[in-house]
Design a protein around this motif. Structure first.
Motif, PDB file in Angstrom:
ATOM      1  N   ASP A 157      28.617   1.529   0.996  1.00 56.24           N
ATOM      2  CA  ASP A 157      28.921   2.882   1.805  1.00 56.24           C
ATOM      3  C   ASP A 157      28.605   4.105   1.071  1.00 56.24           C
ATOM      4  O   ASP A 157      29.299   5.187   1.489  1.00 56.24           O
ATOM      5  N   VAL A 158      27.865   4.046   0.005  1.00 52.77           N
ATOM      6  CA  VAL A 158      27.445   5.340  -0.628  1.00 52.77           C
ATOM      7  C   VAL A 158      26.016   5.665  -0.410  1.00 52.77           C
ATOM      8  O   VAL A 158      25.141   4.581  -0.419  1.00 52.77           O
ATOM      9  N   ARG A 159      25.586   6.728  -0.045  1.00 54.06           N
ATOM     10  CA  ARG A 159      24.197   7.425  -0.066  1.00 54.06           C
ATOM     11  C   ARG A 159      23.752   7.914  -1.604  1.00 54.06           C
ATOM     12  O   ARG A 159      24.602   8.675  -1.892  1.00 54.06           O
ATOM     13  N   GLN A 205      31.143   9.360  -0.457  1.00 53.90           N
ATOM     14  CA  GLN A 205      30.231   8.978   0.258  1.00 53.90           C
ATOM     15  C   GLN A 205      28.825   9.389   0.020  1.00 53.90           C
ATOM     16  O   GLN A 205      27.601   8.632   0.344  1.00 53.90           O
ATOM     17  N   GLN A 206      28.509  10.364  -0.879  1.00 54.54           N
ATOM     18  CA  GLN A 206      27.194  10.586  -1.574  1.00 54.54           C
ATOM     19  C   GLN A 206      26.984  10.869  -2.789  1.00 54.54           C
ATOM     20  O   GLN A 206      27.822  11.378  -3.247  1.00 54.54           O
ATOM     21  N   ALA A 207      26.232  10.529  -3.674  1.00 57.39           N
ATOM     22  CA  ALA A 207      25.903  10.776  -4.943  1.00 57.39           C
ATOM     23  C   ALA A 207      24.499  11.098  -5.103  1.00 57.39           C
ATOM     24  O   ALA A 207      23.759  10.915  -4.150  1.00 57.39           O
ATOM     25  N   VAL A 215      32.823  13.357   0.834  1.00 57.41           N
ATOM     26  CA  VAL A 215      32.932  13.882  -0.785  1.00 57.41           C
ATOM     27  C   VAL A 215      31.540  13.564  -1.305  1.00 57.41           C
ATOM     28  O   VAL A 215      31.025  12.388  -1.104  1.00 57.41           O
ATOM     29  N   VAL A 216      31.034  14.610  -2.060  1.00 58.18           N
ATOM     30  CA  VAL A 216      29.704  14.387  -2.492  1.00 58.18           C
ATOM     31  C   VAL A 216      30.001  14.534  -4.028  1.00 58.18           C
ATOM     32  O   VAL A 216      30.732  15.347  -4.539  1.00 58.18           O
ATOM     33  N   LYS A 222      33.370   5.286  -5.922  1.00 60.75           N
ATOM     34  CA  LYS A 222      34.399   6.322  -6.033  1.00 60.75           C
ATOM     35  C   LYS A 222      34.247   6.654  -7.569  1.00 60.75           C
ATOM     36  O   LYS A 222      33.540   6.095  -8.371  1.00 60.75           O
ATOM     37  N   ILE A 223      34.752   7.937  -7.901  1.00 62.43           N
ATOM     38  CA  ILE A 223      34.516   8.608  -9.020  1.00 62.43           C
ATOM     39  C   ILE A 223      35.037   7.691 -10.218  1.00 62.43           C
ATOM     40  O   ILE A 223      36.241   7.245 -10.351  1.00 62.43           O
ATOM     41  N   THR A 224      34.173   7.278 -11.398  1.00 57.90           N
ATOM     42  CA  THR A 224      34.165   6.354 -12.149  1.00 57.90           C
ATOM     43  C   THR A 224      33.611   6.814 -13.438  1.00 57.90           C
ATOM     44  O   THR A 224      32.776   7.543 -13.948  1.00 57.90           O
TER      45      THR A 224
END
Lengths: 166, 417
Positions: B320-322, B290-292, B373-374, B409-411
């Motif tokens: 949907d990511v900040r 949700q957050q990077a 999840v950050v 998503k984790i990439t």
């Protein structure tokens, strides 16, 4: 000095963010206020449960993470009498001695939650009264004993105006 | 007898022929405090009867952890720092100047061979430019501000020999995460570490700082590297101080020597809630975030922002990511603007916040919500670290964070490089 209290048990790698969260420590120097939040992220009711003299007992690497001196101070102001751990992180250990919080390195696997403990700081012995056993303590380095005898680093400097380990 | 870098620096600063295990009182070249630790140090300084600083040109405060102030309590502590600095005539870097561990080397306060303490655990960062620097608490800082000295136990050293070449898409952050995962959070407690080998010597200084910065996450007192042409070039124009490079003797005594071949290293991720809970990225691939966050003293440097902007150029982050970006300093911010990096990041959807610690320490600028999840480039993922004990923090390289901001998503960044 003989310290007496009940054991509150924690695991390994208890970091200084758990001891006192950054969200509290940046906004005040009131240690009585910070003390109310000690260990809050691990046990939200910790401060309500403890009584004067009780002891934090943990596994390895207690106090890892940030250099915040608010961590030993929050524990001290919560009236915890000492911290016993299998090992301590370096900066926390220095900060505890500098601020006069007794920290005791010993085999904490012989202590369970709520055991009644007595710690003789002079002799360097932990008595587990509940289990009727004695646990030996790793001695402090001489420099730290000198700082502790002066009452912490602030009083060491008040007395000598500088470092004095002669 | 032969010596490690730590043994040489402590010998030079104590006037004693010092080896691991010896206790020395050593002269300091620079001391630093930040807004989480300096206020308490001021109290200790006053209680100790401190009047003058040992040398005002060797003391700096940095307001970076909660900057600009989000609360009146914080404002009062910042004011206390400003008033003290004005009275004692020493340097203060105020809001917006950047993170202390970027500023101290960037502004030329530390050079090879120096012995430096800072009231912040990540002071070990300057090991990358061949200085012994370590974190202390507020009362030690106060004693250092008065006397210009501190007592130390000369540490044993673990040497990491890192050979080979990192694959494209794999960075120094992945290497240090892997090392911490292997050594554990207390694997180097009370010890210094030295990092050598082809993988280190081919790295830019910006990338080396990332490794030294995280030495504390395995308990280490310092994360030391050798002086070389890259460090010399990095220092030129930054400092008037004369470097005194210190090299370990070939037959110095190490408590442990650990070899790494980095050629096959894949991107790594530290999973909640400890920094040593490290997995190859593939094991957590596709976990929604949700957050990077890109920033901090670990990975907020120009090189980090440049890598991210290359991945994000002309693209938009997942809806949907900040995505939060905090340049490590004003100078990094300006350089990134001049290169068009900030333009690219903002166009991709980034919220750029003031140079400083940003949301890393949980005081402001992006506190996650329950269950969120950050994915962050910071150095710590402790429960509650970013201000909410019910959030989950994963740590990775700037390339992994940028790639994951795009997909939500984790990439694996190697698909974008």
């Amino acid at each position: 000095m003989l310290l007496k209290g009940k054991a509150f048990k924690f695991g390994n790698d208890i970091n200084t963010d758990y001891i006192i969260s950054g969200k509290y420590k940046f906004k005040t120097l009131d240690m009585n206020e910070l003390a109310k939040h000690v260990m809050e992220d691990l046990d939200p009711n910790f401060y309500e449960k403890i009584h004067e003299g009780d002891m934090i007992v943990a596994g390895t690497n207690f106090g890892c993470g940030s250099s915040r001196e608010q961590a030993p101070l929050a524990i001290k102001y919560a009236k915890i009498s000492c911290v016993l751990a299998s090992s301590f992180a370096r900066i926390f250990y220095r900060n505890a001695i500098n601020t006069g919080l007794p920290v005791i390195e010993c085999d904490t696997s012989k202590i369970d939650a709520e055991d009644l403990l007595e710690v003789d700081l002079q002799k360097g012995i932990v008595y587990n009264k509940t289990k009727s056993i004695e646990i030996p303590v790793t001695p402090l380095p001489d420099v730290m004993i000198k700082i502790l005898k002066d009452g912490g680093l602030i009083d060491h400097f008040k007395k000598h105006g500088d470092f004095n380990f002669e | 007898m032969s010596k490690t870098i730590a043994e040489k620096i402590f010998s030079q600063h104590s006037g004693v022929d010092a080896y691991a295990g010896d206790l020395v009182v050593a002269q300091l070249d620079f001391v630093m405090g930040q807004d989480g630790t300096a206020p308490l140090a001021i109290n200790s300084f006053n209680e100790m009867g401190g009047e003058e600083l040992f040398d005002a040109s060797k003391v700096a405060f940095v307001i970076d952890h909660s900057a600009p102030s989000p609360l009146e309590g914080v404002s009062a502590l910042h004011k206390l720092m400003r008033e003290f600095s004005t009275r004692k005539k020493h340097m203060l870097y105020d809001i917006g100047e950047g993170v202390c561990h970027q500023l101290v080397p960037e502004q030329g306060h530390v050079v090879p061979g120096d012995l430096v303490v800072g009231a912040d655990s990540h002071t070990c960062t300057y090991g990358a430019i061949n200085a012994f620097s370590t974190g202390v608490g507020s009362t030690d800082l106060a004693a250092a501000m008065i006397s210009g000295k501190l007592w130390f136990k000369v540490p044993d050293t673990i040497k990491f020999i890192c050979e080979g070449t990192l694959q494209p898409g794999v960075f120094s952050k992945d290497l240090i995460l892997r090392i911490i995962g292997d050594i554990s959070a207390d694997g180097a407690t009370y010890m210094a570490t030295e990092f050598v080998g082809e993988a280190i010597s081919t790295m830019e200084v910006d990338e080396r700082f990332t490794i030294s910065n995280m030495a504390i996450e395995m308990g280490a007192k310092a994360g030391l590297m050798e002086f070389d042409e890259k460090v010399e070039k990095w220092l030129s124009g930054r400092s008037n101080k004369t470097p005194r490079p210190v090299s370990a003797d070939p037959d110095a005594t190490y408590i442990q020597v650990i070899n790494y071949d980095v050629s096959q290293l894949e991107p790594q991720v530290a999973c909640p809630h400890t920094v040593d809970n490290v997995s190859p990225l593939i094991e957590v691939e596709n976990l929604p975030i949700q957050q990077a966050f890109i920033g901090t003293c670990t990975n907020g440097r120009l090189n980090d922002l440049r890598v991210a902007s290359k991945i994000l150029a002309g693209k938009k982050i997942a809806p949907d990511v900040r995505f939060i970006v905090a340049p490590a300093s004003r100078s990094v911010f300006l350089d990134a603007m001049n290169e068009g990096i900030i333009q690219t990041l903002v166009e991709s959807g980034a919220a750029v916040v003031t140079p400083g610690c940003g949301p890393c320490v949980g005081t402001h600028n992006g506190v996650p919500s329950d269950g969120e999840v950050v994915l962050s480039t910071a150095n710590r993922n402790f429960k509650g670290r970013m201000g909410n004990s019910k959030a989950f923090i994963y740590l990775a390289s700037p390339a992994t964070v940028a790639s994951s901001a795009l997909t939500g998503k984790i990439t694996d960044p190697r698909s974008f490089i």
